[in-house]
Design a protein around this motif. Sequence first.
Motif, PDB file in Angstrom:
ATOM      1  N   ALA A 239       0.823  -1.219   0.000  1.00  0.00           N
ATOM      2  CA  ALA A 239       0.000   0.000   0.000  1.00  0.00           C
ATOM      3  C   ALA A 239       0.850   1.259   0.000  1.00  0.00           C
ATOM      4  O   ALA A 239       0.465   2.290  -0.563  1.00  0.00           O
ATOM      5  N   LYS A 240       2.023   1.186   0.617  1.00  0.00           N
ATOM      6  CA  LYS A 240       2.904   2.353   0.681  1.00  0.00           C
ATOM      7  C   LYS A 240       3.456   2.731  -0.688  1.00  0.00           C
ATOM      8  O   LYS A 240       3.924   3.856  -0.886  1.00  0.00           O
ATOM      9  N   ARG A 241       3.409   1.796  -1.617  1.00  0.00           N
ATOM     10  CA  ARG A 241       3.977   2.033  -2.944  1.00  0.00           C
ATOM     11  C   ARG A 241       2.923   2.462  -3.964  1.00  0.00           C
ATOM     12  O   ARG A 241       3.247   2.702  -5.125  1.00  0.00           O
ATOM     13  N   VAL A 242       1.664   2.558  -3.523  1.00  0.00           N
ATOM     14  CA  VAL A 242       0.554   2.837  -4.435  1.00  0.00           C
ATOM     15  C   VAL A 242       0.154   4.307  -4.368  1.00  0.00           C
ATOM     16  O   VAL A 242      -0.014   4.866  -3.285  1.00  0.00           O
ATOM     17  N   THR A 243      -0.007   4.924  -5.546  1.00  0.00           N
ATOM     18  CA  THR A 243      -0.467   6.308  -5.623  1.00  0.00           C
ATOM     19  C   THR A 243      -1.694   6.388  -6.528  1.00  0.00           C
ATOM     20  O   THR A 243      -1.575   6.389  -7.756  1.00  0.00           O
ATOM     21  N   PRO A 244      -2.894   6.424  -5.944  1.00  0.00           N
ATOM     22  CA  PRO A 244      -4.112   6.554  -6.760  1.00  0.00           C
ATOM     23  C   PRO A 244      -4.234   7.944  -7.365  1.00  0.00           C
ATOM     24  O   PRO A 244      -3.556   8.891  -6.965  1.00  0.00           O
ATOM     25  N   HIS A 245      -5.131   8.044  -8.320  1.00  0.00           N
ATOM     26  CA  HIS A 245      -5.517   9.316  -8.939  1.00  0.00           C
ATOM     27  C   HIS A 245      -4.361  10.022  -9.648  1.00  0.00           C
ATOM     28  O   HIS A 245      -4.374  11.255  -9.785  1.00  0.00           O
TER      29      HIS A 245
END
Length: 261
Positions: A239-245
């Motif tokens: 989750a720390k590596r994910v950037t939505p939008h």
Amino acid sequence: MKTGILAAAMIVLLTGAAAPTPPRIFIASDSTAQDYKAERYPQSGWGTMLRCAVPGVTVENRAIGGRSTNSFIREGRLDTIAADLRKGDTLLIQFGHNDASIDKPERYTTIDQYKANLRRMLDVAKAAGAKAVILTPVARRDFKDGVEQPSFPTYADAAREVAKATRTPLIDLGKTSQAMVQAAGPEAAKAYYLHYDGAAGAPGYPKGIADDTHFSELGARRVADLVAVGLKATRLPIAKRVTPHVPALTRTTPAGGPSCG
């Protein structure tokens, strides 16, 4: 010797341990997520576009069209993932579209079989020291009296049940994509799917196509963003590596391919 190798060697010398292995995301799914060759454009899968939300993370997209949990396992595709998974990886599991194909015995999966197959996939992740995430089947464009209908609801419910029983993170992609399609409305939502006439300049479909299951480039980008939002909300290390939008997933005009620029 390259700088990266030197740096890794220094870490080993100073700490006595190898450098951390970069995380990877594996995707076990069907045609809604798979990678496509350029000649199939604008058909696109959300797994392809998810790469834009996880820079620096390798996405091993093992999704393949026409597969249910039954056929994916029977063809040895889960075994291949099992051989490749390692500690620190994340396995995203999304099936249901083809499991429901009662007229195609090579694909059809009963609800009980579907649940057992999902559990088998979770066991593969656990054995490898990887983390698993279950996704409910992504929405088709299916309006009745202006209301977008749930897609494969019995399979979606089964996926939710398995996730709850096994305490596995769930991305309820069925619900979030249904809401996305509903918000667009019956006509505008066509842009998310394969709706092109013969003069639309779609290389993969010179005679045109009307398909409410498979995604256009824009649809795949939007669905990938929904997956990114769901993955970010988990408490998993990835989750720390994910950037939505990110702009690549929210753009309103096609890029002509899977570019993240």
